[in-house]
Motif scaffolding. Structure first.
Motif, mmCIF file in Angstrom:
data_model
loop_
_atom_site.group_PDB
_atom_site.id
_atom_site.type_symbol
_atom_site.label_atom_id
_atom_site.label_comp_id
_atom_site.label_asym_id
_atom_site.label_seq_id
_atom_site.Cartn_x
_atom_site.Cartn_y
_atom_site.Cartn_z
ATOM 1 N N SER A 4 0.830 -1.207 0.000
ATOM 2 C CA SER A 4 0.000 0.000 0.000
ATOM 3 C C SER A 4 0.863 1.255 0.000
ATOM 4 O O SER A 4 0.590 2.223 -0.728
ATOM 5 C CB SER A 4 -0.937 -0.009 1.213
ATOM 6 N N VAL A 5 1.949 1.243 0.792
ATOM 7 C CA VAL A 5 2.864 2.395 0.800
ATOM 8 C C VAL A 5 3.560 2.548 -0.545
ATOM 9 O O VAL A 5 3.704 3.659 -1.075
ATOM 10 C CB VAL A 5 3.891 2.232 1.938
ATOM 11 N N ILE A 6 3.960 1.444 -1.150
ATOM 12 C CA ILE A 6 4.657 1.501 -2.442
ATOM 13 C C ILE A 6 3.754 2.082 -3.521
ATOM 14 O O ILE A 6 4.158 2.955 -4.305
ATOM 15 C CB ILE A 6 5.152 0.097 -2.839
ATOM 16 N N PHE A 7 2.508 1.635 -3.555
ATOM 17 C CA PHE A 7 1.588 2.147 -4.579
ATOM 18 C C PHE A 7 1.268 3.620 -4.358
ATOM 19 O O PHE A 7 1.153 4.388 -5.324
ATOM 20 C CB PHE A 7 0.305 1.311 -4.585
ATOM 21 N N CYS A 8 1.112 4.039 -3.129
ATOM 22 C CA CYS A 8 0.857 5.454 -2.861
ATOM 23 C C CYS A 8 2.017 6.325 -3.331
ATOM 24 O O CYS A 8 1.826 7.362 -3.980
ATOM 25 C CB CYS A 8 0.592 5.668 -1.367
ATOM 26 N N VAL A 9 3.224 5.917 -3.014
ATOM 27 C CA VAL A 9 4.403 6.671 -3.449
ATOM 28 C C VAL A 9 4.504 6.691 -4.973
ATOM 29 O O VAL A 9 4.855 7.709 -5.587
ATOM 30 C CB VAL A 9 5.669 6.070 -2.816
ATOM 31 N N PHE A 44 2.039 6.519 -7.240
ATOM 32 C CA PHE A 44 1.053 7.419 -7.836
ATOM 33 C C PHE A 44 1.394 8.878 -7.583
ATOM 34 O O PHE A 44 1.195 9.733 -8.455
ATOM 35 C CB PHE A 44 -0.344 7.088 -7.298
ATOM 36 N N VAL A 45 1.921 9.195 -6.414
ATOM 37 C CA VAL A 45 2.322 10.579 -6.148
ATOM 38 C C VAL A 45 3.466 10.996 -7.060
ATOM 39 O O VAL A 45 3.474 12.090 -7.644
ATOM 40 C CB VAL A 45 2.715 10.736 -4.661
ATOM 41 N N MET A 57 3.908 14.117 -14.284
ATOM 42 C CA MET A 57 2.965 14.604 -15.281
ATOM 43 C C MET A 57 2.826 16.112 -15.215
ATOM 44 O O MET A 57 2.773 16.795 -16.227
ATOM 45 C CB MET A 57 1.606 13.935 -15.094
ATOM 46 N N VAL A 58 2.778 16.652 -14.019
ATOM 47 C CA VAL A 58 2.683 18.107 -13.867
ATOM 48 C C VAL A 58 3.928 18.785 -14.395
ATOM 49 O O VAL A 58 3.869 19.797 -15.095
ATOM 50 C CB VAL A 58 2.434 18.476 -12.388
ATOM 51 N N ASN A 59 5.095 18.223 -14.117
ATOM 52 C CA ASN A 59 6.348 18.837 -14.573
ATOM 53 C C ASN A 59 6.494 18.784 -16.079
ATOM 54 O O ASN A 59 6.970 19.730 -16.702
ATOM 55 C CB ASN A 59 7.537 18.143 -13.901
ATOM 56 N N THR A 60 6.071 17.683 -16.715
ATOM 57 C CA THR A 60 6.208 17.590 -18.168
ATOM 58 C C THR A 60 5.297 18.561 -18.872
ATOM 59 O O THR A 60 5.601 19.035 -19.959
ATOM 60 C CB THR A 60 5.885 16.166 -18.638
#
Length: 526
Positions: A132-137, A139-140, A146-149
């Motif tokens: 759960s921690v791995i997937f959260c990291v 996606f963040v 995506m925002v930076n590109t």
């Protein structure tokens, strides 16, 4: 006996004292008496300090109150989340619930297949918590990338929309409205060709034929007239306008300017809608039509399913949504328009219209001349700041036009055979003749094959329903490139429509006759 009693009492005292530690207090032989109780007033623990003795306690600030309020709400939401969690576990995640029954098998299979990934985790970590921690990291991080590109490009300064002083010539229409227009080229009295141009969406009379040279108009003897549609530029709005009223405005403008002969009508992009209307409603006044990348109604019932699907398949989702809103919920367009071209700031043409531009169109939009022309045209178009004319124009494009393009096809219409036809023949002794219907003048269409705005399916549909149309296919040209700022393109168009320009040479005798005629006209006017 007395000695024995005294010894016993002494021994008893000694035994008791031996059990108690020495406190260091020495009692005297004085007789112990019981004193009367003394009642003292009990002081409260809360005392008010004197101002001179110290500072007063500071009252609780508004910031502290907000913190406590937020903390209380946080605790409430935390308890609410725990309650929801308990409800979900007790109702939805039980063994006999519908969700568990349907999802338990697939999840178990997927888990068994992906169980080998747990070997890469530390042995002292719970796999559920770790993944759960791995997937959260993950996606963040993906969201940040995506925002930076999207923001890698250099942000250009936003140019504000300017307001220019009124400059148009206006005429009064029969219904009391004023229509603004602009004349270019030669005068009406000396013109060999008259051309009237209704502008497209988010445009004005300023555009006309963008970048056309005055010398070219004079060479071909063209009297070019552009006008503002109702509510655009300096023209008064028309609350109930349609394509029929648009054609009538064009006809009244021509008559008011002294164009009593037939004239040409020219339409670009969505402005072709008004050119189609003129061909249908006032065909006797139109000599011919020239259209560049003309748009049609994408909901036209005459289109086949294949033509409709090809028309919509290459459009952006936002453009499809705009057409849907214009057809079903036009009031929502007001919010979108006020946040784009009515926001008081300039923007990119392809962003406002949700267009996909070809290679030549992209290069053209980066030209400073195009940017200057485009900004001036938009500023004139939205001069009144009224959103209703733009909504009307968008609705006209996607709703019933009041006619079909098939009506413009040239056909031979003969009277039907029947009793009425026989009775007419017996009464007049003349047989009813067949009549030609449709627009019988020339219709030229220039279409770029790299046009990403008007799809080739529209091009094919128009050619199918109006076979008499003269098509000009332009390889490597886009939606804008052949019509904007192209001197050679404009000359080629005029040569196609009007032929080689006639060079007028006057002799000395003709010059004298012209001077005499001018003098006589001045004397008669006096």
């Amino acid at each position: 006996m007395a000695d024995v009693a005294r010894s016993r009492s002494t021994s008893w005292r000694d035994e008791l004292m031996s059990l108690v530690e020495d406190t260091g207090v020495i009692f005297t032989d004085e007789t112990l008496g019981i004193s009367t109780p003394f009642m003292e007033p009990k002081r409260s623990d809360f005392t008010v300090r004197d101002i001179n003795d110290g500072e007063l306690a500071e009252p609780e600030s508004f910031k502290d109150q907000v913190k406590e309020f937020a903390k209380a709400w946080g605790e409430m939401f935390l308890e609410l989340g725990k309650g929801v969690k308990d409800i979900v576990q007790q109702s939805l995640l039980t063994d006999d619930s519908y969700i568990v029954i349907k999802c338990k098998g697939p999840i178990k299979k997927a888990g068994s297949r992906l169980r080998f990934l747990n070997d890469y985790l530390p042995e002292d970590r719970d796999p559920v918590h770790s993944w759960s921690v791995i997937f959260c990291v993950f996606f963040v991080a993906l969201a940040v990338l995506m925002v930076n590109t999207k923001r890698d490009h250099v942000v250009s300064l936003v140019k504000k929309i300017s307001t220019h002083p009124p400059s148009a010539t206006r005429m009064l229409l029969p219904d009391g409205r004023y229509l603004a227009y602009l004349e270019q080229g030669v005068s009406c009295s000396t013109a060999r060709q008259h051309v009237i141009v209704p502008h497209s969406f988010l445009s004005s009379r300023v555009a006309g034929i963008p970048g056309v040279k005055a010398s070219l108009l004079e060479e071909f003897g063209i009297h070019l007239v552009t006008y503002d549609l109702p509510g655009f530029g300096e023209s008064d709005p028309h609350p109930k306008r349609n394509l029929s009223s648009s054609a009538q405005d064009m006809l009244f403008l021509a008559n008011s300017l002294g164009i009593y002969d037939k004239f040409w009508v020219l339409g670009f992009s969505s402005g072709a809608m008004h050119a189609w209307a003129a061909l249908n409603y006032i065909p006797d006044q139109i000599r011919g039509a020239a259209m560049f990348s003309p748009m049609i109604n994408p909901y036209d019932s005459s289109m086949t399913k294949e033509e409709i699907s090809k028309t919509w398949e290459n459009w952006l989702r936002r453009r499809k949504m705009m057409h849907y809103l214009a057809r079903r919920f036009p009031k929502f367009l007001s919010y979108i328009y006020r946040r784009s071209f009515l926001s008081g700031k300039h923007g990119r043409l392809d962003n406002w219209f949700s267009w996909t531009l070809g290679n030549k169109d992209k290069g053209l939009t980066e030209d400073p001349r195009f940017e200057e022309l485009w900004h001036r045209d938009v500023e004139e178009s939205i001069r009144q700041g009224n959103v209703k004319p733009f909504i009307q124009e968008a609705v006209l494009h996607v709703t019933d036009w009041g006619f079909k393009l098939t009506n413009l096809a040239v056909r031979k219409k003969c009277p039907r055979k029947g009793f009425f036809t026989w009775f007419t023949f017996m009464h007049s002794h003349t047989e009813a003749e067949c009549q030609w219907t449709g627009f019988q003048g020339p219709i030229h269409i220039w279409q770029g094959l790299d046009d990403q705005v008007v799809s080739p399916s529209m091009f094919d549909y128009v050619a199918r329903v109006v076979p008499s149309i003269i098509m000009h296919k332009l390889p490597d040209e886009g939606h804008l490139s052949y019509f904007f700022l192209c001197d050679e393109c404009h000359r080629q168009v005029f040569l196609t429509l009007f032929g080689t320009p006639i060079e007028t040479t006057t002799t000395d005798e003709e010059t004298q006759l012209l001077d005499i005629g001018a003098t006589t006209k001045e004397q008669s006017s006096v």
